[in-house]
Each structure stands twice: as structure tokens, then as C-alpha cells.
Design a protein around this motif. Structure first.
Motif, short mmCIF file in Angstrom:
data_model
loop_
_atom_site.label_atom_id
_atom_site.label_comp_id
_atom_site.label_asym_id
_atom_site.label_seq_id
_atom_site.Cartn_x
_atom_site.Cartn_y
_atom_site.Cartn_z
N LYS B 81 0.83 -1.19 0.00
CA LYS B 81 0.00 0.00 0.00
C LYS B 81 0.87 1.25 0.00
N ARG B 82 1.91 1.20 0.85
CA ARG B 82 2.84 2.34 0.93
C ARG B 82 3.54 2.54 -0.41
N ARG B 83 4.04 1.43 -0.96
CA ARG B 83 4.76 1.52 -2.24
C ARG B 83 3.83 2.01 -3.35
N ASN B 84 2.59 1.55 -3.27
CA ASN B 84 1.60 1.97 -4.26
C ASN B 84 1.39 3.48 -4.20
N ALA B 85 1.31 3.98 -2.96
CA ALA B 85 1.11 5.42 -2.79
C ALA B 85 2.31 6.18 -3.35
N VAL B 86 3.50 5.67 -3.06
CA VAL B 86 4.72 6.34 -3.55
C VAL B 86 4.74 6.34 -5.07
N LEU B 87 4.40 5.17 -5.66
CA LEU B 87 4.41 5.06 -7.12
C LEU B 87 3.37 5.98 -7.75
N LYS B 88 2.18 6.04 -7.11
CA LYS B 88 1.12 6.92 -7.62
C LYS B 88 1.61 8.37 -7.63
N ASN B 89 2.29 8.73 -6.55
CA ASN B 89 2.82 10.08 -6.45
C ASN B 89 3.83 10.35 -7.57
N GLU B 90 4.69 9.34 -7.80
CA GLU B 90 5.71 9.49 -8.85
C GLU B 90 5.04 9.63 -10.22
N ILE B 91 4.00 8.80 -10.44
CA ILE B 91 3.31 8.87 -11.73
C ILE B 91 2.68 10.24 -11.91
N ALA B 92 2.06 10.76 -10.83
CA ALA B 92 1.43 12.08 -10.92
C ALA B 92 2.47 13.15 -11.25
N THR B 93 3.64 13.04 -10.60
CA THR B 93 4.71 14.01 -10.86
C THR B 93 5.14 13.94 -12.32
N MET B 94 5.31 12.69 -12.79
CA MET B 94 5.74 12.50 -14.18
C MET B 94 4.70 13.04 -15.17
N LYS B 95 3.43 12.80 -14.83
CA LYS B 95 2.36 13.30 -15.71
C LYS B 95 2.39 14.82 -15.76
N ASN B 96 2.60 15.42 -14.57
CA ASN B 96 2.68 16.88 -14.52
C ASN B 96 3.82 17.39 -15.38
N GLN B 97 4.97 16.69 -15.24
CA GLN B 97 6.13 17.11 -16.03
C GLN B 97 5.85 16.98 -17.52
N GLU B 98 5.18 15.87 -17.85
CA GLU B 98 4.87 15.63 -19.27
C GLU B 98 3.91 16.71 -19.78
N ALA B 99 2.91 17.02 -18.94
CA ALA B 99 1.94 18.04 -19.34
C ALA B 99 2.62 19.39 -19.51
N LEU B 100 3.52 19.70 -18.54
CA LEU B 100 4.24 20.96 -18.61
C LEU B 100 5.09 21.01 -19.87
N SER B 101 5.74 19.90 -20.14
CA SER B 101 6.61 19.83 -21.32
C SER B 101 5.80 20.04 -22.59
N LYS B 103 2.94 21.54 -22.81
CA LYS B 103 2.43 22.92 -22.81
C LYS B 103 3.50 23.87 -23.33
N LEU B 104 4.75 23.66 -22.81
CA LEU B 104 5.84 24.51 -23.27
C LEU B 104 6.07 24.35 -24.77
N GLU B 105 5.95 23.10 -25.21
CA GLU B 105 6.15 22.82 -26.63
C GLU B 105 5.11 23.56 -27.47
N SER B 106 3.86 23.50 -27.00
CA SER B 106 2.80 24.16 -27.77
C SER B 106 2.98 25.67 -27.73
#
Lengths: 172, 285
Positions: B81-101, B103-106
Motif C-alpha cells: 500500500k505504501r509503495r503503491n502510494a509512492v508510485l502513484k505520487n511518482e506517476i502524478a509528478t511525471m504526468k505533470n512534467q509531461e503536461a508541462l513539457s 504545454k511549453l512545446e505548444s
């Protein structure tokens, strides 16, 4: 005799593989179960001190193959534990499962402590650290529970049926 | 003496001799292993043993992996459960970075397109960022981050990369308000591409549709036909700035004009970067 060796080898290999494939990733309170040690104890229960020591030596050697501690350390400790287990029960299943479980628990604790002391003497590990208490407790309790299954398995694998199944000779 | 002999012989019964032999063998192995420091006979034996047992282990692993998963899931639930939460957090961070990237590209694409607009060549311009849409439901305006101090004046047309956006209706020192071509009070003189027929584009309060009035009935039109600013109407807008595309047209019998609707070239609902063309009504740029 040949079938006994086959059965023994089968059980030993199965337990070692099980320990290092499944149980490697299963932990209770951060402690792995120790099935090879339980096997040695049950072998001692089943076949007495001499067989217990020999089986302990073999299982110990196989276990050492997977560890970074000096080769032979597990063999040393398991031989002693197997011998003591055989000494305790005199090579027969005389007690009910509760007594077997209690003895397995006690000998498991002895085995874990013995291994820690031996490895400490050789410069490995840290004696009497808090994790050791957890290790001893978890292994002792889990082996007590698992002895219910392991004792019959050891009896099936190690017991010399050729002798025990021979019909009694009636002399006049 | 005999008693002592009896004791010694009792000690050396077979099980004890076996145990002693095994202990000696173990200690010898430990000594050899300890002295050889990972090489020598012990290491060779260890490696051989591993080479024999490794295939068995790997086969067993592949067979019983699902069982292992069940064990791990059952007994390591809290850890999972803990690892899942950590991974979810990492995925959210990565998604944010991807979205930001992206957005910057556009944004880079939008700026590049704006810098290379093919229309209104030769006119000076001021680039600006749209920082706010009008909060009113009745007025379709946007605020830009350039004002009089940067040289923006009231009445100047505002374009995006694809075409006309509107005109400046109010200016402060550091910002301006742009009336969008979709606002009902916006009138823009346009010419229809193929026929050069002129008309007046009037906003309808919608980002999607602008109607064109004063188009002669029977004018040849087709759907998707480009519409440009005409440059008439007192020169409020420079000529030939892309305005929109014909989306709908119809001619009612007896009507004095063609019913024409346009879709603006620029997506007015998501403006980011615009250019203020330094062009004043009458062409006094």
C-alpha cells in the motif's frame, strides 16, 4: 534404501528451492522464515542424532551456496542443531504435535542464535542487535507452527521404512 | 582404568564421531573459505552449487511466481500500500512534467507561428500575452500584458498566428483590453475569397460563429471558403488579414442579402500570444 535417498534428496532440494524462491520475498516483521533449519530439526526428530547431524551438514552446505558468509558456516550450525534435535527425541516421534512444535521452536531459536554467534566470531554481523531478537522470535514461532507439516514430511522422506515395515519375527 | 576406558569408548560412539567429523569438515570449509576470500576451492564449490541450483530456482520462480505474488500481497499488504502510494505520487509528478513539457512545446509552436505570420507584412507590431478573459457574460474581451508604455494605442488591430483577433478598445500603462471579433458590438469589413464580394462581419456572442451581413444574394460561396478583412470600413483593419471560413450559407427567396456564417480562423476561446499591429483607422500606422 535407494528410495529413501531419493525421497530425502527430493525434500531437501524442494525446501531449499522453496526457501530461496518464494520465501525470499516473504517477510514477517522484516524477518524471513527459515524452512531449512526446520527441516534439519525435523530430520533429527525423525532419524536421531547421527542422521540429524548428517542431514544438517548437507542442508547447511546447500544453504551456504546462497549466502555470502563463509562457506561451511551453516553446515557447522545445522549439524549441531540436527544432532541436538536427534538427541532430544531419541530418533522417534514420541510426543504429540504440541511437544514437537515446542521443541522445534526452542531448537530454531538455538539455531538462529548459534548462527549469529558463529558469524560474529568470524567477524560477520553484529551480536545482540535488536533485529536478532525479532529474528529469533519470528523464526521460533513460525517453525513451531510449520513443524505440524514438516514433521510428517520428514518422517516420510527420511524414515527407514525397510526396517520399520518389516513384520515382527515370532520365535517360539 | 577400566572405568575410564569405558567412559572414553562411550564418548566415541558412532553418532558423536560422525558429529565431530562433520564439525571438523565444516570448520575446515569455513577456514578455507575465510582464508581464500572469495576464491579457491570453497568458492569454486559455491559457484558450482549455484550453477546447479540456479536453473532449478529460476524454473521454480517462473512456475510459482503467481503464488509468490499472492504471498506478497497477503503478508506485505501495508508495505504494498505504501509503495503503491509512492508510485502513484511518482506517476502524478511525471504526468505533470509531461503536461508541462507539452504545454511549453505548444507555446513555443504558437510563438514561432506568431513570429512568422504571413499577413500584415511591413507593419510594426508588439507581441503580447493574453493574461485574462473578460469575466462578463455580455462582453467578449481579453486583457493583454502590453499597454501605452509599450506603444499600444486604442483602435489598433490585434492578430494571432492564424488571423484576426480583434482590436484594442482601452489602454492603460501596462495593459490593454481587446474587443474580440466575436463580440456582438464588433463590426469588421470582410471580403469573400473567391468572389471578392464584401460584407460586414458581426459578432454573435459566440466563439464559434460570426455572421456576415450585406452579402449580395446569389453570391457564389462554398463551405470552408476563406474570408479576409477588406480594408474598407474606413480602414479600421488592414486588408487581407485572415478572418474566418464560411461555415454555413443560405439564400431565402425575396431576401435582400445572403445568410452567411463564419467560423473564426483563430480559436478565440484559447488565446495565448497575440500581436498588436501598429495600424490606426485610416491606415495611419
Amino acid at each position: 534404501m535407494r528410495m529413501r535417498i531419493v525421497r530425502s534428496a527430493l525434500l531437501i532440494v524442494t525446501v531449499i528451492v522453496f526457501q530461496h524462491s518464494i520465501l525470499d520475498s516473504v517477510q514477517f516483521f522484516g524477518v524471513h522464515l527459515d524452512l531449512p533449519l526446520l527441516l534439519v530439526i525435523c530430520a533429527g526428530f525423525s532419524e536421531g542424532r547421527e542422521a540429524g547431524a548428517v542431514i544438517g551438514f548437507v542442508v547447511g552446505l546447500l544453504t551456504d551456496g546462497f549466502l555470502l558468509t563463509p562457506f561451511g558456516l551453516s553446515a557447522l550450525v545445522y549439524s549441531l542443531v540436527g544432532y541436538i534435535a536427534g538427541q532430544t527425541e531419541k530418533g522417534s516421534f514420541i510426543g504429540p504435535w504440541t511437544i514437537n512444535a515446542a521443541l522445534a521452536s526452542l531448537l530454531s531459536a538455538v539455531g538462529e542464535l548459534g548462527y549469529e554467534i558463529a558469524s560474529r566470531l568470524l567477524g560477520f554481523g553484529q551480536l545482540l542487535h535488536i533485529h536478532l531478537i525479532k529474528v529469533v522470535l519470528v523464526v521460533a514461532i513460525s517453525n513451531a507452527v510449520l513443524s505440524v507439516f514438516m514433521v510428517p514430511l520428514a518422517k516420510w522422506a527420511f524414515a527407514s521404512r525397510e526396517l520399520t515395515s518389516r513384520p515382527p519375527v515370532i520365535r517360539r | 582404568m577400566s572405568t575410564r576406558d569405558y567412559g572414553v569408548s562411550r564418548f566415541f560412539v558412532r553418532p558423536r564421531v560422525t558429529l565431530l567429523a562433520l564439525l571438523l569438515a565444516s570448520l575446515s570449509l569455513v577456514t578455507i573459505s575465510y582464508k581464500s576470500q572469495g576464491s579457491g576451492i570453497a568458492a569454486v564449490f559455491q559457484k558450482s552449487l549455484k550453477s546447479i541450483t540456479d536453473p532449478i530456482r529460476s524454473t521454480a520462480n517462473s512456475v510459482i511466481h503467481p503464488v509468490e505474488d499472492v504471498f506478497s500481497g497477503a503478508f506485505g499488504y501495508s508495505s504494498l500500500k505504501r509503495r503503491n502510494a509512492v508510485l502513484k505520487n511518482e506517476i502524478a509528478t511525471m504526468k505533470n512534467q509531461e503536461a508541462l513539457s507539452s504545454k511549453l512545446e505548444s507555446e513555443v509552436q504558437a510563438l514561432t507561428a506568431l513570429a512568422n505570420i504571413p499577413f500584415a507584412q511591413g507593419l510594426k507590431s508588439i507581441s503580447a500575452v493574453v493574461d485574462n478573459y473578460s469575466p462578463s457574460n455580455t462582453q467578449m474581451t481579453v486583457n493583454i500584458d502590453r499597454g501605452s508604455s509599450q506603444g499600444v494605442r486604442v483602435g489598433e488591430p490585434v492578430v494571432a498566428a492564424l488571423g484576426l483577433v480583434g482590436r484594442v478598445v482601452s489602454v492603460t500603462g501596462s495593459s490593454s483590453t481587446v474587443l474580440l471579433i466575436s463580440d456582438p458590438s464588433s463590426y469588421v469589413g470582410v471580403s469573400l475569397g473567391s468572389s471578392n464580394q464584401v460584407g460586414m462581419a458581426v459578432g454573435e456572442g459566440s466563439f464559434q460563429t460570426i455572421k456576415v451581413e450585406l452579402v449580395n444574394p446569389g453570391t457564389s460561396l462554398y463551405k470552408g471558403e476563406p474570408v479576409y478583412t477588406s480594408g474598407l470600413q474606413g480602414g479600421v483593419y488592414p486588408p487581407n488579414v485572415p478572418f474566418g471560413k464560411v461555415s454555413k450559407f443560405s439564400s431565402n427567396p425575396g431576401s435582400l442579402q445572403e445568410q452567411v456564417s463564419l467560423t473564426p480562423m483563430v480559436d478565440l476561446s484559447s488565446l495565448q500570444f497575440v500581436k498588436v499591429l501598429q495600424w490606426l483607422p485610416g491606415g495611419a500606422g
